[in-house]
Design a protein around this motif. Structure first.
Motif, short mmCIF file in Angstrom:
data_model
loop_
_atom_site.label_atom_id
_atom_site.label_comp_id
_atom_site.label_asym_id
_atom_site.label_seq_id
_atom_site.Cartn_x
_atom_site.Cartn_y
_atom_site.Cartn_z
N GLY A 166 26.96 13.51 19.54
CA GLY A 166 27.80 12.99 20.62
C GLY A 166 28.27 14.15 21.49
N THR A 167 28.41 13.88 22.80
CA THR A 167 28.88 14.96 23.71
C THR A 167 30.22 14.65 24.34
OG1 THR A 167 27.86 13.99 25.68
CG2 THR A 167 26.52 15.54 24.38
N GLY A 168 30.74 13.41 24.17
CA GLY A 168 31.92 13.01 24.94
C GLY A 168 31.52 12.69 26.37
N MET A 169 32.54 12.42 27.19
CA MET A 169 32.26 12.00 28.57
C MET A 169 32.54 13.12 29.56
SD MET A 169 33.63 8.09 28.66
CE MET A 169 35.07 8.25 27.63
N GLY A 170 31.59 13.36 30.44
CA GLY A 170 31.80 14.32 31.52
C GLY A 170 31.12 15.65 31.28
N ILE A 171 30.88 16.35 32.39
CA ILE A 171 30.16 17.63 32.34
C ILE A 171 30.88 18.66 31.48
CG2 ILE A 171 29.53 19.62 33.80
CD1 ILE A 171 28.65 17.59 35.96
N PRO A 172 32.20 18.86 31.60
CA PRO A 172 32.82 19.92 30.78
C PRO A 172 32.62 19.70 29.28
CG PRO A 172 34.30 19.27 32.56
CD PRO A 172 33.16 18.29 32.57
N SER A 173 32.82 18.47 28.82
CA SER A 173 32.66 18.20 27.38
C SER A 173 31.20 18.41 26.97
CB SER A 173 33.12 16.76 27.08
OG SER A 173 33.02 16.51 25.70
N ALA A 174 30.27 17.84 27.73
CA ALA A 174 28.84 17.97 27.37
C ALA A 174 28.43 19.44 27.36
CB ALA A 174 27.98 17.18 28.36
N MET A 175 28.95 20.23 28.31
CA MET A 175 28.54 21.64 28.37
C MET A 175 29.09 22.45 27.19
SD MET A 175 28.51 22.49 32.46
CE MET A 175 27.70 24.09 32.39
N ILE A 176 30.25 22.07 26.69
CA ILE A 176 30.77 22.76 25.49
C ILE A 176 29.79 22.56 24.33
CG2 ILE A 176 32.53 22.61 23.68
CD1 ILE A 176 34.60 22.12 25.93
N TYR A 177 29.41 21.29 24.08
CA TYR A 177 28.52 21.03 22.93
C TYR A 177 27.16 21.66 23.15
CZ TYR A 177 32.27 18.26 21.19
OH TYR A 177 33.50 17.89 20.72
N CYS A 178 26.62 21.54 24.37
CA CYS A 178 25.27 22.09 24.61
C CYS A 178 25.29 23.61 24.51
CB CYS A 178 24.74 21.63 25.97
SG CYS A 178 24.36 19.87 25.95
N HIS A 179 26.34 24.25 25.02
CA HIS A 179 26.44 25.71 24.92
C HIS A 179 26.38 26.13 23.45
CE1 HIS A 179 27.71 29.66 26.63
NE2 HIS A 179 28.01 29.85 25.36
N GLU A 180 27.15 25.47 22.61
CA GLU A 180 27.19 25.86 21.19
C GLU A 180 25.87 25.51 20.49
OE1 GLU A 180 30.93 24.59 19.40
OE2 GLU A 180 32.06 25.43 21.10
N LEU A 181 25.30 24.35 20.85
CA LEU A 181 24.01 23.97 20.22
C LEU A 181 22.94 25.01 20.53
CD1 LEU A 181 24.00 20.12 20.96
CD2 LEU A 181 24.17 21.20 18.70
N ILE A 182 22.90 25.47 21.77
CA ILE A 182 21.86 26.43 22.17
C ILE A 182 22.16 27.81 21.58
CG2 ILE A 182 20.84 27.67 24.13
CD1 ILE A 182 21.64 25.17 25.87
N ASN A 183 23.38 28.27 21.78
CA ASN A 183 23.67 29.68 21.48
C ASN A 183 24.08 29.95 20.04
OD1 ASN A 183 23.25 30.95 24.14
ND2 ASN A 183 24.78 29.45 24.75
N GLU A 184 24.62 28.94 19.35
CA GLU A 184 25.04 29.17 17.95
C GLU A 184 24.04 28.56 16.96
OE1 GLU A 184 27.93 30.81 17.26
OE2 GLU A 184 28.66 30.87 19.34
#
Ligand SMILES: O=P(O)(O)O[C@H]1O[C@H](CO)[C@@H](O)[C@H]1O
Ligand SMILES: O=c1cc[nH]c(=O)[nH]1
Length: 232
Positions: A61-79
């Motif tokens: 799940g990413t939550g709603m909106g660009i800021p929330s989705a970008m937090i999860y995607c940033h961590e998925l990619i980089n961590e």
């Protein structure tokens, strides 16, 4: 562990499906994945890993909106080393010929968010899908006779716009629908050299006001999930 995900290294697959709704993530894991485990419930933003036809896949799940989705995607990619980000979202139709439950594949994402204007000093960046994921999704949908439209979508920062006709200028430029995350996800994928695609299902229409229920948005959007699981 990252700031917003409690998974251990190795617990998240290289390919992650990304619904906004964490309960849609749970439904996808229970319905489509074998031997799935829940690796995250920090903030209730559920994430699962299992297998699909023998291949390791996660759904987060990413939550709603660009800021929330970008937090999860940033961590998925980089961590966690994620390489394929495939959003499976709901969307509001801008065009008369789009009906409830129709499938939209986002080639590109316009946005009213300032995220890229800040990065590019006022210039426009065009967030774009990964071509290989896009082609695989198209091939799977065609082979299985699943109708879809592919084109530009609007990733909006505003769900309840003051002006009910705001969508018309986008519609006049061929934009298919509104959702709230794709421009951010495509931008991060470009920045970090990974692949991203958004597959959406029409959950409501700004043209005629029709909508499906919240339960359906959680548990009935299976066609796009099937396409997503066969697109990488
Ligand atoms: O159904 P999801 O994937 O959350 O997507 C859409 O639904 C939410 C708004 O209701 C926004 O997140 C929008 O992008
Ligand atoms: O972001 C969204 C999602 C569904 N419907 C809309 O109108 N907007």
């Amino acid at each position: 562990m990252s700031i917003h995900l409690e998974a251990k290294k190795g617990e998240i697959a290289e390919t992650v499906l990304l619904p906004g709704d964490p309960l849609r993530a749970k439904w996808i894991a229970e319905t489509y994945l074998e031997n799935s485990i829940c690796y995250n419930d920090v903030r209730g933003m559920l994430g699962f890993t299992g297998t699909y036809h023998g291949e390791k896949v996660s759904v987060q799940g990413t939550g709603m909106g660009i800021p929330s989705a970008m937090i999860y995607c940033h961590e998925l990619i980089n961590e966690y080393g994620v390489k394929n980000l495939i959003r499976v979202g709901s969307a509001g139709a801008f065009q008369k010929d789009l009906k409830l439950m129709d499938i939209i594949i986002a080639i590109s994402a316009s946005t009213n968010s300032s995220l890229n204007k800040m990065t590019f000093n006022g210039a426009d960046f065009a967030p774009t899908a990964n071509f290989e994921l896009l082609m695989k999704a198209v091939e799977y949908a065609r082979k299985n006779e699943i109708d879809f439209k592919a084109g530009n979508v609007l990733s909006s920062d505003i769900f309840y716009d003051e002006d009910p006709d705001y969508y018309k200028k986008w519609a006049d430029h061929g934009v298919l629908c509104a959702e709230m995350e794709t421009a951010g996800i495509y931008t991060l994928a470009a920045r970090f050299g990974v692949r991203a695609l958004s597959i959406l299902t029409v959950s409501d229409s700004l043209v005629n006001g029709e909508e499906i229920s919240a339960d359906m948005r959680e548990q009935k959007l299976g066609e796009m999930v099937e396409i997503a699981l066969n697109s990488f």
